[in-house]
Design an enzyme around this catalytic site. Sequence first.
Site, PDB file in Angstrom:
ATOM      1  N   ASP A  39       0.848  -1.191   0.000  1.00  0.00           N
ATOM      2  CA  ASP A  39       0.000   0.000   0.000  1.00  0.00           C
ATOM      3  C   ASP A  39       0.886   1.245   0.000  1.00  0.00           C
ATOM      4  O   ASP A  39       1.883   1.315   0.709  1.00  0.00           O
ATOM      5  CB  ASP A  39      -0.922  -0.001   1.229  1.00  0.00           C
ATOM      6  CG  ASP A  39      -2.040   1.016   1.103  1.00  0.00           C
ATOM      7  OD1 ASP A  39      -3.203   0.597   0.964  1.00  0.00           O
ATOM      8  OD2 ASP A  39      -1.756   2.233   1.141  1.00  0.00           O
ATOM      9  N   ILE A  40       0.489   2.230  -0.783  1.00  0.00           N
ATOM     10  CA  ILE A  40       1.294   3.446  -0.941  1.00  0.00           C
ATOM     11  C   ILE A  40       1.261   4.313   0.323  1.00  0.00           C
ATOM     12  O   ILE A  40       2.144   5.148   0.528  1.00  0.00           O
ATOM     13  CB  ILE A  40       0.785   4.241  -2.177  1.00  0.00           C
ATOM     14  CG1 ILE A  40       1.853   5.156  -2.729  1.00  0.00           C
ATOM     15  CG2 ILE A  40      -0.497   5.008  -1.866  1.00  0.00           C
ATOM     16  CD1 ILE A  40       1.538   5.697  -4.118  1.00  0.00           C
ATOM     17  N   GLU A 105     -12.367   3.453  -1.347  1.00  0.00           N
ATOM     18  CA  GLU A 105     -11.938   4.568  -2.197  1.00  0.00           C
ATOM     19  C   GLU A 105     -11.593   4.143  -3.620  1.00  0.00           C
ATOM     20  O   GLU A 105     -11.654   4.959  -4.530  1.00  0.00           O
ATOM     21  CB  GLU A 105     -10.727   5.264  -1.566  1.00  0.00           C
ATOM     22  CG  GLU A 105     -11.080   5.979  -0.270  1.00  0.00           C
ATOM     23  CD  GLU A 105      -9.901   6.706   0.348  1.00  0.00           C
ATOM     24  OE1 GLU A 105      -8.774   6.171   0.241  1.00  0.00           O
ATOM     25  OE2 GLU A 105     -10.113   7.782   0.919  1.00  0.00           O
ATOM     26  N   HIS A 110     -10.227  -5.032  -3.314  1.00  0.00           N
ATOM     27  CA  HIS A 110      -8.899  -5.223  -2.722  1.00  0.00           C
ATOM     28  C   HIS A 110      -9.070  -5.646  -1.273  1.00  0.00           C
ATOM     29  O   HIS A 110      -9.948  -5.156  -0.567  1.00  0.00           O
ATOM     30  CB  HIS A 110      -8.039  -3.960  -2.823  1.00  0.00           C
ATOM     31  CG  HIS A 110      -8.728  -2.702  -2.410  1.00  0.00           C
ATOM     32  ND1 HIS A 110      -9.686  -2.104  -3.202  1.00  0.00           N
ATOM     33  CD2 HIS A 110      -8.609  -1.919  -1.308  1.00  0.00           C
ATOM     34  CE1 HIS A 110     -10.122  -1.000  -2.600  1.00  0.00           C
ATOM     35  NE2 HIS A 110      -9.496  -0.876  -1.438  1.00  0.00           N
TER      36      HIS A 110
END
Length: 126
Positions: A39-40, A105, A110
């Site tokens: 995850d960023i 979002e 996911h």
Amino acid sequence: MAIDPTLAYDDDNIFAKILRGEIPNKTVYEDEWALAFHDINPQAPDHILVIPKGRYVSWDDFAVSASEAEIAGFVRAVGHVAREAGMVEPGYRLLANIGKDGHQEVPHLHVHIFAGKPLGPMLMRS
Ligand code: AMP
């Protein structure tokens, strides 16, 4: 902003672009059914996202429309990623956000894998 999980799949969503190789990602694992990447904006010391290769908006869409092979492949991929990362013995958390109240979002299914510290009874963003 949260998405409407009842809408049709949007091929311009960011995870679709990652699957097509148009946006870079830090891949952890990939097979026929799933892609796993960091995850960023990690919310735990280890925060991995696992997405199915198929075009599914949400868990709801996936549960209704995915084939038995896709479901089995995706669920096994999530377990494989966590196991290979050494998360089974210390423990980890899975999360799939769906729709507005779930604060989803990105409109491509996911599953979040959180690990790397005691996570407490619940992980919620305000
Ligand atoms: P959700 O609120 O469940 O839809 O979570 C979406 C997740 O996608 C968030 O944790 C974001 O940090 C993550 N995310 C968004 N864009 C990227 C990206 N390009 N690479 C990796 N993770 C991303």
